[in-house]
Enzyme design. Structure first.
Site, PDB file in Angstrom:
ATOM      1  N   HIS B 252      -6.904 -19.366  49.785  1.00 33.74           N
ATOM      2  CA  HIS B 252      -8.052 -18.547  49.375  1.00 33.74           C
ATOM      3  C   HIS B 252      -8.598 -18.998  48.023  1.00 33.74           C
ATOM      4  O   HIS B 252      -8.993 -18.170  47.193  1.00 33.74           O
ATOM      5  CB  HIS B 252      -7.665 -17.058  49.322  1.00 33.74           C
ATOM      6  CG  HIS B 252      -7.562 -16.420  50.673  1.00 33.74           C
ATOM      7  ND1 HIS B 252      -8.661 -16.148  51.455  1.00 33.74           N
ATOM      8  CD2 HIS B 252      -6.483 -16.026  51.402  1.00 33.74           C
ATOM      9  CE1 HIS B 252      -8.259 -15.588  52.607  1.00 33.74           C
ATOM     10  NE2 HIS B 252      -6.953 -15.519  52.610  1.00 33.74           N
ATOM     11  N   ASP B 315      -1.504 -14.827  50.525  1.00 28.73           N
ATOM     12  CA  ASP B 315      -1.670 -14.624  51.964  1.00 28.73           C
ATOM     13  C   ASP B 315      -2.436 -15.773  52.622  1.00 28.73           C
ATOM     14  O   ASP B 315      -3.144 -16.527  51.967  1.00 28.73           O
ATOM     15  CB  ASP B 315      -2.416 -13.311  52.222  1.00 28.73           C
ATOM     16  CG  ASP B 315      -3.749 -13.272  51.495  1.00 28.73           C
ATOM     17  OD1 ASP B 315      -3.816 -13.778  50.337  1.00 28.73           O
ATOM     18  OD2 ASP B 315      -4.730 -12.777  52.058  1.00 28.73           O
ATOM     19  N   GLU B 316      -2.275 -15.861  53.909  1.00 28.75           N
ATOM     20  CA  GLU B 316      -3.135 -16.651  54.784  1.00 28.75           C
ATOM     21  C   GLU B 316      -3.337 -18.099  54.333  1.00 28.75           C
ATOM     22  O   GLU B 316      -4.446 -18.599  54.321  1.00 28.75           O
ATOM     23  CB  GLU B 316      -4.505 -15.958  54.925  1.00 28.75           C
ATOM     24  CG  GLU B 316      -4.403 -14.591  55.581  1.00 28.75           C
ATOM     25  CD  GLU B 316      -5.778 -13.950  55.798  1.00 28.75           C
ATOM     26  OE1 GLU B 316      -5.917 -13.229  56.783  1.00 28.75           O
ATOM     27  OE2 GLU B 316      -6.688 -14.177  54.971  1.00 28.75           O
ATOM     28  N   ASN B 317      -2.261 -18.755  53.966  1.00 31.47           N
ATOM     29  CA  ASN B 317      -2.333 -20.194  53.729  1.00 31.47           C
ATOM     30  C   ASN B 317      -1.968 -20.882  55.043  1.00 31.47           C
ATOM     31  O   ASN B 317      -0.859 -20.741  55.536  1.00 31.47           O
ATOM     32  CB  ASN B 317      -1.343 -20.574  52.621  1.00 31.47           C
ATOM     33  CG  ASN B 317      -1.095 -22.071  52.565  1.00 31.47           C
ATOM     34  OD1 ASN B 317      -1.925 -22.874  53.008  1.00 31.47           O
ATOM     35  ND2 ASN B 317       0.056 -22.450  52.029  1.00 31.47           N
TER      36      ASN B 317
END
Lengths: 686, 686
Positions: B252, B315-317
């Site tokens: 992100h 998050d969300e790597n």
């Protein structure tokens, strides 16, 4: 084809027929409708010529953002380089930068040409170009599926170079977001002077580092820091608006003296004045120390406010403290100053020298005009055109504010009819040039940040048109038609002039269910200035009295007032029982009758609505009255004896102010009753 | 007498009988109604004890101002010295100052005692006292003519110490006034953590002086200066709210790399991400220079944000860039890191050391939890209670956000039902203590400053109650009753969650006449998160897509949804043709039928409303359907064969999302049809 203000202009394009619907406000000097239109597509991109003032680039980006938001068309927001874009293109060219400090002589003209292929905006200065951007935004129309710009050629420039709005931020403080959104709305209607009334008896509102006690003791903590003031100056400049600060003196200065009593003509202690009116505290014009103070203060303020003009107020000094101070009396005799007006003129001459030292032109209210005052001083007239014309004959420049007082609770139509140079004027062309324009004035006694938008807008847009457009632009109905549209545009900028009424009604009623209460509120507006003034005296209203009654929720000149007037007039032209007008009137009157049960009950149980609860009953009565009137008119029957007298008595009662509210429907109701009684057919016909 | 949440409590005073009407939100831990009441008069003045924290004085002054504005009673706003005041008095005493930097362990309890003579507020800390002030404001009631405080004894403290709201200001920027009014509303419902999501792929929103390109190239010019961030920290602290900043990493982070590409794991060039979702750009955890950068950056941010917690996202790597970079792959092999999760854990451990150096506890989303992570790290769970409980068992503290996502467009009732420690929990008392509370999360894909208030409020007040009040406070109807009142209180603070819908409808329709359009809008709400997500993919929606369609005007869980559900349920309990419910339903259905002509026409002519115009027709159909249903139910007749099937088909069509809108009336309509068809009497009886 030159389009007059109210005309709808039909043009034939290669694609289809469309109607050019004029909603421009203010009206431009000349408008020639062309053929066709330009559909807004994501290819619509703005480019600028050689001249790239950052201020203009930002203005273009704001305009493109607004266009994108209101149409949903994914146009690029940033200014593109000419090589990047293909047609359709929006090219903007400016002859050269304006003055670094915007001048009253700034060339504000622009030309805007829309064809089916492109848009070209041409202006002498970036300020002119910014006005052109606002016109472009106002030109946008739509079909059922597309947004477009109609082909048009506009050449436009203002009638008056000074088109201002004054906000009194002393009597009630207005936070920075209020000032910013006010500037946004001003720019939308091409106003160019923000007159910032920063000090008065009730509060000193700008930080002075030289004299910190001015705000520490004179502001209740509500003031603008110097950084915030500079931010506002920059924000205004970015929108082509000059900022003229006002420091009212020698009177209206109680708040100065709380921290600096030695400036005063009487001994203290002093306090922030909580009441409204004219008070005794006044600066001591006889002491050298006063001018030492003012020199330092003006120097500091001049460093924050770059505009060449500074306003020194100069109004409403009652001279009482001067008359009661033997030292000042002695000074007057020694200097051969006959009367307090002469002493004030002496003060003004010395103050003028200080202003000149810091390269400021002085502005003052009518009272500053005294024999011997240099013609360099500008007059702002609250007294009216005659006072202004008299000053112009003597060589003074001036602006009109009489007739533009927003706290008067007059209608937009009434303000619109006031002209800084009425057609009856006998001034010579040279004298006329000295009348630079006018300013709407929002005095702060009865406005706070919750309700100020609805007191200022959209009415001020009508004043802005008066000051920009030709004198011949004066069709009131057409002004209202365009004002409705402009009010929505101003709302889109974030102003609360429409939404605040409902929000306030919800608070007053303590519920989100206000449909019926809104029926009543639409028919009411705040009492006139004189009624409010009288109430203030009777009820000891002060700066600290909350503005939380029905009157504060209501809007001056609410849309319903003019709509209803129009409806009744159209109905009376043809009082046919089967007409659309008859139907609409009947339905409306029925809502007036039916609101009564629920709204009376709702108001009775709210301590802050209860004082006005009789309004609900009165509206119910007028609903019945209207139903009877259209009944008689529709059937051609004559009302029974005494009917008219009974209605007139009811109307007379309803016309009285109650808890500072008044009905906005009185005249049309009277017309209905008179028409039903067989009277005044002439009034009905117009 | 202990009052339960929905109870009305009658008490006998020496003066008269009155009903204590509980509108407190959140519900206090214990409330004992007393006898009598205290009428608000201008003599009602606040005094404090020995302890005078300036923060508390300001909070008292704000509360007294609010009380004065909402009642119109001229109470003194400033804190008075005890010697100045006579009865009735409002005394506030605090045991001692709270921590200079508010702690998660802050004692937030308070006791509030109102008698007919006086009010006493007692708290351990100024934060507790501030909560008590909010309760006092919520206690105010009125008769037809007077405002009063009912006699009551309240002892109150929160169930959870962490009651937060996260705003994502990256995907859409939110200006300072939005943040401030959000903090005002949070304080009103006793929330105490503002989680500020300041960076993401779509924008870097806080000025770094050490790394100026972060905002110069990564923000489109929309960012908070350090001075503004400090202003927000101070504003929040003044309201008992901690500010926890989030810098999401290592994924992100597209917006970081536009200015600092060397931080990234792939070669550039990088751009501010305009789309929404999960993207490849990720920090390079293998280079020493990354940690040098982060050390300097965290040091700078730590100097702005004093809170002991800092959020690092995590998050969300998706690991794609790590997998494709041979140098990073070699590093992973050399360090025996098996898989990208292990590499991220390595990154987190190094980042944790930097945070610890600057005395910050680390917070991350569920993904940060990996073997070897010290239990000093706190988990924010978007995955749900099971994930959170699992962390708590391992010794980690945590907060719940799953179930509190405001962009899900769920109802307040649905959020309200989510408990950070559900009654089914098998955690030990010690493990339960590790679950500190929860946070409502407003992700920024589809909100801008115009509409954010209506997405966050009043729904967040229901979540605030879940986090403050006892688990047993769970009556949904009573929650909605109090939520209506709380929404008005929040509107009085300047929030636009109610007024924005009308303002948007006016813009969409291009007119102030939206009475009929409002009938339709009341029955609609925004599509669910999943529906919107799917639409985004299909229509290539980006950060730059204007939020200017009907869906953006609508409110999630609009008041009408629950009102209509209640009305239909009450009607079906007694489907009597002459009942009040029958009348109300019939009138309502008639407005649905009659809106169709005008609203369909209005929508058809507006390019931005047109895509949803079928909604007006569908509502008309459902109006007819409802009228038929209550017709059958009232007369006891059976609908003709095929009637039910036809209605079910219509309902099925209406249930489909159209231009991201959905009806909020589907379930009650279905119940009406089923009941009219003689089915599901049980459902009707509920």
């Amino acid at each position: 084809m030159l389009v007059s203000s109210s005309a709808l202009c039909e043009a034939q394009s290669s694609h289809s027929t469309f109607t050019f619907h004029n909603t421009l406000m203010p009206e431009p000097s000349s408008l020639q409708a062309g053929k066709g239109y330009l559909v807004l597509t994501p290819q619509f991109a703005a480019t600028t010529g050689k001249f790239h003032d950052p201020r203009l680039d930002h203005a273009i980006e704001r305009a493109m953002s607004q266009l994108k938001q209101e149409t949903g068309v994914l146009i690029p927001v940033d200014v593109q380089s000419a090589s990047e874009v293909s047609h359709p293109v929006f090219s903007i060219s400016v002859d050269g930068p304006g003055e670094k400090v915007q001048s009253v002589d700034e060339n504000e003209s622009y030309s805007l040409t829309v064809t089916s292929q492109s848009v070209h905006l041409q202006a002498a200065t970036d300020v002119g170009a910014m006005h052109g951007l606002q016109t472009l935004l106002q030109l946008v129309q739509h079909t059922d599926t597309q947004y477009f710009l109609p082909a048009v050629t506009i050449h436009d420039s203002p009638r008056f170079p000074w088109r201002g709005l004054m906000l009194d931020c002393s009597r009630h403080f207005e936070p920075i977001p209020v000032i910013k959104r006010t500037l946004d709305a001003m720019a939308a209607v091409k106003m160019n002077v923000f007159h910032w009334h920063l000090s008065d008896d009730q509060g000193f509102r700008i930080q002075s580092k030289a004299f910190p006690l001015l705000t520490q003791r004179g502001s209740d903590g509500d003031f603008y820091t110097q950084a915030q003031a500079r931010e506002i100056v920059a924000y205004a400049r970015a929108r082509g608006i000059r900022v003229v600060p006002e420091f009212d003196m020698p009177g209206h200065t109680s708040s100065w003296f709380v921290g600096y009593p030695n400036l005063a003509s009487a001994s203290g202690p002093f306090h922030i004045e909580r009441h409204f009116g004219v008070f005794d505290p006044v600066m001591d014009p006889t002491r050298a120390s006063t001018y030492v103070f003012l020199d330092k203060f003006i120097a500091e303020m001049a460093s924050i406010f770059p505009d060449p003009y500074m306003h020194i107020g100069g109004d409403e000094n009652n001279g009482v403290e001067w008359k009661h101070n033997p030292r000042i009396q002695a000074f007057m005799r020694a200097h051969n100053l006959k009367g307090t007006a002469a002493l004030q003129a002496y003060f003004n001459r010395r103050l003028l020298k200080i202003l000149q030292k810091y390269h400021k032109h002085m502005i003052g209210w009518d009272e500053v005009l005294a024999p011997g005052l240099p013609t360099d001083v500008m007059i702002q007239s609250w007294r009216g055109y005659d006072s202004l014309a008299s000053a112009a004959r003597k060589g003074y420049t001036g602006i009109l504010s009489s007739g533009y007082y927003l706290d008067s609770m007059q209608t937009a139509a009434e303000h619109y009819a006031v002209d800084p140079i009425p057609s009856s004027s006998t001034l010579t062309p040279e004298q006329r040039k000295r009348i630079l324009g006018g300013e709407a004035c929002m005095w702060g006694e009865y406005v706070n940040s919750n309700i100020i938008d609805s007191r200022v807008w959209p009415i001020t847009a009508a004043i802005a048109e008066r000051l920009w457009s030709a004198q011949s632009v004066n069709n009131v109905n057409d002004m209202y038609r365009r004002l409705r549209v402009e009010s929505l545009r101003i709302e889109a900028l974030g102003l609360t002039q429409i939404s605040q009424e409902d929000a306030s009604l919800r608070q007053l009623a303590g519920t989100q269910k206000i449909t019926q209460l809104k029926v009543l509120a639409a028919t009411l507006e705040p009492a006139t200035f004189d009624q409010r003034d009288q109430y203030t005296l009777q009820h000891n209203v002060t700066q600290q009295t909350p503005l939380d009654h029905l009157v504060d929720a209501l809007r001056p000149d609410p849309p319903f007032r003019h709509d209803f007037e129009q409806l009744v007039q159209r109905y009376l032209d043809h009082p046919d029982a089967n007409s659309k007008q008859n139907q609409r009137l009947r339905m409306l009157m029925e809502t007036w009758v039916t609101q009564q049960d629920r709204v009376s009950e709702q108001m009775r149980h709210s301590p802050r609505l209860a004082p006005a609860q009789i309004r609900s009953v009165q509206l119910g009565q007028m609903g019945s009255m209207g139903l009877q009137a259209i009944g008689y008119l529709g059937t051609g029957k004559t009302p029974p004896p005494g009917w008219e007298a009974a209605q007139v008595a009811l109307l007379k009662q309803a016309a009285e102010p109650i808890d500072l509210t008044r009905f906005d429907i009185m005249k049309p109701m009277q017309m209905l009753v008179e028409a039903a009684s067989g009277k005044h057919a002439a009034a009905a016909a117009h």
